[in-house]
Design a protein around this motif. Structure first.
Motif, PDB file in Angstrom:
ATOM      1  N   THR A 295      36.895 -42.879  28.886  1.00  0.00           N
ATOM      2  CA  THR A 295      35.672 -42.094  28.989  1.00  0.00           C
ATOM      3  C   THR A 295      35.334 -41.854  30.457  1.00  0.00           C
ATOM      4  N   ARG A 296      34.344 -41.005  30.700  1.00  0.00           N
ATOM      5  CA  ARG A 296      33.903 -40.781  32.079  1.00  0.00           C
ATOM      6  C   ARG A 296      33.370 -42.075  32.691  1.00  0.00           C
TER       7      ARG A 296
ATOM      8  N   VAL B  77      35.183 -36.002  43.161  1.00  0.00           N
ATOM      9  CA  VAL B  77      35.663 -35.162  42.073  1.00  0.00           C
ATOM     10  C   VAL B  77      35.106 -35.667  40.744  1.00  0.00           C
ATOM     11  N   TYR B  78      34.988 -34.766  39.781  1.00  0.00           N
ATOM     12  CA  TYR B  78      34.387 -35.115  38.497  1.00  0.00           C
ATOM     13  C   TYR B  78      35.092 -36.309  37.859  1.00  0.00           C
ATOM     14  N   LEU B  79      34.341 -37.067  37.087  1.00  0.00           N
ATOM     15  CA  LEU B  79      34.897 -38.217  36.386  1.00  0.00           C
ATOM     16  C   LEU B  79      35.814 -37.725  35.271  1.00  0.00           C
ATOM     17  N   ASP B  80      36.999 -38.318  35.197  1.00  0.00           N
ATOM     18  CA  ASP B  80      38.013 -37.866  34.252  1.00  0.00           C
ATOM     19  C   ASP B  80      37.835 -38.509  32.882  1.00  0.00           C
ATOM     20  N   ARG B  81      38.361 -37.823  31.878  1.00  0.00           N
ATOM     21  CA  ARG B  81      38.518 -38.399  30.543  1.00  0.00           C
ATOM     22  C   ARG B  81      39.992 -38.341  30.167  1.00  0.00           C
ATOM     23  N   CYS B  82      40.407 -39.241  29.307  1.00  0.00           N
ATOM     24  CA  CYS B  82      41.776 -39.215  28.802  1.00  0.00           C
ATOM     25  C   CYS B  82      41.740 -39.368  27.286  1.00  0.00           C
ATOM     26  N   PHE B  83      42.418 -38.451  26.595  1.00  0.00           N
ATOM     27  CA  PHE B  83      42.435 -38.447  25.135  1.00  0.00           C
ATOM     28  C   PHE B  83      43.751 -38.969  24.566  1.00  0.00           C
ATOM     29  N   ASP B  84      44.601 -39.526  25.427  1.00  0.00           N
ATOM     30  CA  ASP B  84      45.832 -40.137  24.931  1.00  0.00           C
ATOM     31  C   ASP B  84      45.464 -41.385  24.136  1.00  0.00           C
ATOM     32  N   PRO B  85      45.862 -41.489  22.871  1.00  0.00           N
ATOM     33  CA  PRO B  85      45.464 -42.655  22.065  1.00  0.00           C
ATOM     34  C   PRO B  85      46.011 -43.972  22.597  1.00  0.00           C
ATOM     35  N   ASP B  86      47.045 -43.920  23.446  1.00  0.00           N
ATOM     36  CA  ASP B  86      47.592 -45.152  24.013  1.00  0.00           C
ATOM     37  C   ASP B  86      46.774 -45.665  25.196  1.00  0.00           C
ATOM     38  N   HIS B  87      46.041 -44.776  25.865  1.00  0.00           N
ATOM     39  CA  HIS B  87      45.192 -45.212  26.982  1.00  0.00           C
ATOM     40  C   HIS B  87      43.981 -44.284  27.115  1.00  0.00           C
ATOM     41  N   PRO B  88      43.124 -44.247  26.078  1.00  0.00           N
ATOM     42  CA  PRO B  88      41.941 -43.379  26.143  1.00  0.00           C
ATOM     43  C   PRO B  88      40.976 -43.851  27.225  1.00  0.00           C
TER      44      PRO B  88
ATOM     45  N   TYR C 268      26.400 -40.610  32.569  1.00  0.00           N
ATOM     46  CA  TYR C 268      27.827 -40.305  32.679  1.00  0.00           C
ATOM     47  C   TYR C 268      28.265 -39.060  31.920  1.00  0.00           C
ATOM     48  N   ASP C 269      27.577 -38.698  30.876  1.00  0.00           N
ATOM     49  CA  ASP C 269      27.940 -37.517  30.090  1.00  0.00           C
ATOM     50  C   ASP C 269      26.736 -36.585  30.076  1.00  0.00           C
ATOM     51  N   ALA C 270      26.449 -36.029  31.238  1.00  0.00           N
ATOM     52  CA  ALA C 270      25.195 -35.292  31.387  1.00  0.00           C
ATOM     53  C   ALA C 270      25.313 -34.203  32.440  1.00  0.00           C
ATOM     54  N   LEU C 271      24.468 -33.193  32.274  1.00  0.00           N
ATOM     55  CA  LEU C 271      24.324 -32.093  33.221  1.00  0.00           C
ATOM     56  C   LEU C 271      22.835 -31.905  33.485  1.00  0.00           C
ATOM     57  N   TYR C 272      22.525 -31.000  34.414  1.00  0.00           N
ATOM     58  CA  TYR C 272      21.187 -30.426  34.454  1.00  0.00           C
ATOM     59  C   TYR C 272      21.353 -28.917  34.444  1.00  0.00           C
ATOM     60  N   ASN C 273      20.417 -28.236  33.838  1.00  0.00           N
ATOM     61  CA  ASN C 273      20.417 -26.777  33.852  1.00  0.00           C
ATOM     62  C   ASN C 273      19.213 -26.310  34.642  1.00  0.00           C
ATOM     63  N   ILE C 274      19.459 -25.390  35.566  1.00  0.00           N
ATOM     64  CA  ILE C 274      18.372 -24.871  36.388  1.00  0.00           C
ATOM     65  C   ILE C 274      18.333 -23.355  36.271  1.00  0.00           C
ATOM     66  N   ASP C 275      17.145 -22.834  36.086  1.00  0.00           N
ATOM     67  CA  ASP C 275      16.906 -21.391  36.043  1.00  0.00           C
ATOM     68  C   ASP C 275      16.031 -21.008  37.224  1.00  0.00           C
ATOM     69  N   HIS C 276      16.521 -20.063  38.012  1.00  0.00           N
ATOM     70  CA  HIS C 276      15.709 -19.587  39.131  1.00  0.00           C
ATOM     71  C   HIS C 276      16.124 -18.167  39.492  1.00  0.00           C
TER      72      HIS C 276
END
Length: 617
Positions: free
Chosen positions: A451-452, A438-449, A185-193
């Protein structure tokens, strides 16, 4: 001791955490780490080179683990004790090679990413190997490929179009590996080509909220049996089944019998009304008459009746723009039903008329885009960003909007579908827009935090609420963290021709997603009447993709008898194989224009994209 070795049935592992070297020797191939491993702090990449402190070995009854500790990343007082703990382990039975890392003494808002483990050196000659990417339906990048990707180095986000599935892999000759993100859930991949150069790909770990926080884990499975991308995708399917993530269409039908209707049914996608806000990207300043339109519900019913008379036996209707201001407006406060189109009475008549024809009535709906002019809009309910601001967009017809914190979305779904029940309008299917692309959202509002991971869970809950009411759950594409709760998607084509007919695919498109998920979800393809439609190579005939993938198709609401009869070729096959696993896919004789798929009942489909020929046997 800093050099560790282990010999399994299929390979020999050599690992030196101090020197940051690792190699896996299999018959005919050695996979070795290359490049660097690093932590990114405040925008600076800090290599693990020279940061080694200690390592140890631990055995259990099921595996062996090599643990290492790295420190000394910064002299700043709040980072002085920061430590990266890594483990490389081997499961005795499965022979999986498992990489896991965590941070200790991590302060808030310090670490932006961890780049560990290192990528494997690829080094395949032209024609001898390829890299697997789960970009939308899937693609492979041949060794020494002549094109570049976004300037040579690029980050792909897991659970977006970059990566429907949390996997990647590489194949050289008869050997290959697949990397499966066990914490995706909190991840990427990096590709070089670079053009005609090597291809390197690796996992990247990013913060959950303000910190990395939890252990990150990726599983590497090696195969040396020549099964290539098919075998590697089947390893991922096996993983999903074992973890209880995979849900088949048969299981979805057992839970919601109405899903069975989709087998062998085309999708008719049409709209009712639209109002384009002056603040929308699409607003016609010089042609204001184009900013509002509506079509009576009764006209759509007449068109469906005509389809029936022309021979369309089954239809799943996907209806956009039924709300007060029409398409992409006011969400989630879309009621009352559009009055100019006929209001609630007209919508009910269309819904009832669909079932009288033997069709099913599905609608477009939305619980992420949060419009400023909605009746219940309050910015306090939006998904707050890390800096305290809120997302802003004014592209779509409804104009200014932000993002609804998905913690609130399930209650809005319950409220709105209770309203349909009060109005006596039967909804057979509902498309909750963007949830599965669409990308998974995050919310940083302390009343309704949020995570992805929680974002995905709330999105699935919205779809599960529909299922509990006998409504067919649908969404846009097929990010596989959402697929277990989906029965139908809008499309899941290739990462090509996305709004640009001249856009060419990076790599070779192929159905990696369907090799894993085919018998879990209904995917319609377009178009039967033109070439190179959205998400397809520009010269391809959509009918062939429907057949090759054992999927259904779109049908125009004004289709003539010829189009209807042509669609039945697809629909007969779909009814036969929709709930079956796609066992294999291949390029016949190595020719990418000739492709063959095989399904679990033995059905073989072969298509030729150059000649438009196909066979089903």
């Amino acid at each position: 001791m800093s050099l560790y070795t282990y010999k399994s049935r299929s390979y020999e592992l050599s690992y030196n955490p101090k020197e940051l070297t690792l190699s896996v020797s299999a018959p005919g191939r050695v996979w070795s780490w290359t490049g660097d491993a690093y932590i990114e702090i405040s925008g600076s990449r800090i290599s693990l080179e020279g940061k080694y402190i200690s390592s140890s070995e631990r055995k259990t009854g099921v595996g062996i683990e090599f643990k290492a500790e790295y420190r000394g990343f910064s002299d700043k007082c709040d980072l002085a004790d920061l430590a990266l703990i890594t483990t490389v382990s081997v499961n005795f039975e499965s022979e999986e090679l498992i990489f896991e890392c965590r941070l200790e003494n991590e302060p808030d808002n310090a670490v932006q990413r961890i780049a560990w483990p290192k990528p494997f050196a690829f080094g395949a000659a032209e024609g001898e190997g390829y890299t697997l990417l789960s970009r939308m339906q899937g693609s492979i990048i041949p060794a020494k490929y002549e094109k570049t990707l976004s300037g040579g180095s690029w980050d792909g986000t897991i659970f977006e179009r970059d990566s429907y599935m949390p996997v990647y892999g590489q194949v050289v000759g008869s050997n290959g590996y697949v990397m499966i993100y066990d914490t995706p859930y909190d991840a990427l991949y990096n590709i070089d080509h670079e053009p005609y150069g090597d291809t390197l790909i690796r996992p990247i770990w990013i913060p959950e909220m303000n910190t990395i926080r939890y252990n990150r884990r990726i599983i590497c499975v090696f195969r040396n049996d020549g099964s290539g991308y098919v075998g590697l995708m089947k390893e991922y399917r096996k993983y999903l089944i074992e973890k209880g993530i995979f849900v088949s269409l048969e299981e979805k039908i057992a839970r919601n019998k109405n899903v069975a209707y989709l087998l062998g049914a085309p999708v008719v996608h049409t709209g009712i009304a639209a109002t384009i806000s002056p603040k929308s990207h699409y607003y016609h300043k010089d042609e204001p008459e184009k900013n509002e339109w509506s079509t009576p519900f009764s006209q759509r019913l007449s068109e469906l009746q005509a389809l029936k008379e022309k021979g369309a036996d089954k239809v799943y209707l996907h209806l956009d723009g039924w709300g007060k201001h029409g398409y992409d407006n006011l969400h989630p406060d879309v009621f009352p039903v559009n009055e100019k189109a006929g209001g609630a009475a007209g919508m009910k008549r269309l819904s009832d008329g669909c079932r009288e024809l033997g069709y099913r009535f599905g609608i477009h709906d939305q619980y992420r885009d949060y419009y400023y002019d909605g009746d219940s809009f309050d910015l306090k309910n939006a998904a707050m960003q890390q800096d305290g601001s809120y997302p802003y967009c004014s592209i779509w017809y409804g104009g200014e909007q932000t993002v609804l914190c998905q913690k609130l979305a399930p209650d809005y779904v319950r409220r709105n579908y209770n309203e349909f029940e009060r109005l006596g309008i039967q909804i057979d299917g509902s498309y909750l827009d963007v949830f599965s692309v669409v990308y998974l959202d995050r919310c940083f509002d302390p009343d309704h935090p949020m995570t992805r991971r929680e974002s995905a869970e709330y999105r699935r809950l919205c779809l599960d609420i529909l299922t509990s009411r006998g409504i067919i759950p649908s969404s846009e594409e097929t990010t596989d963290c959402i697929v277990p709760s989906l029965a139908l998607c809008h499309h899941a084509p290739y990462f090509t021709n996305l709004g640009n007919p001249e856009h060419e695919h990076f790599g070779i498109p192929l159905p990696l997603f369907n090799l894993v998920w085919h018998d879990s979800i209904i995917i319609p393809w377009s178009s039967q009447v033109k070439r190179g439609d959205w998400g397809m190579p520009k010269n391809d005939w959509g009918l062939l993709h429907s057949l090759l993938n054992g999927d259904t198709c779109y049908l125009s609401i004004t289709a003539d008898k010829a189009e209807i009869e042509q669609s039945k070729i697809v629909l007969r096959l779909h009814k036969r194989v929709a709930a079956l696993e796609m066992l294999s896919h291949e390029f016949v004789g190595g020719d990418i224009s000739r492709q063959r798929s095989v399904f679990a009942d033995g059905t073989e489909v072969e298509v030729n994209f150059k000649t438009d020929e196909y066979s089903i046997r």
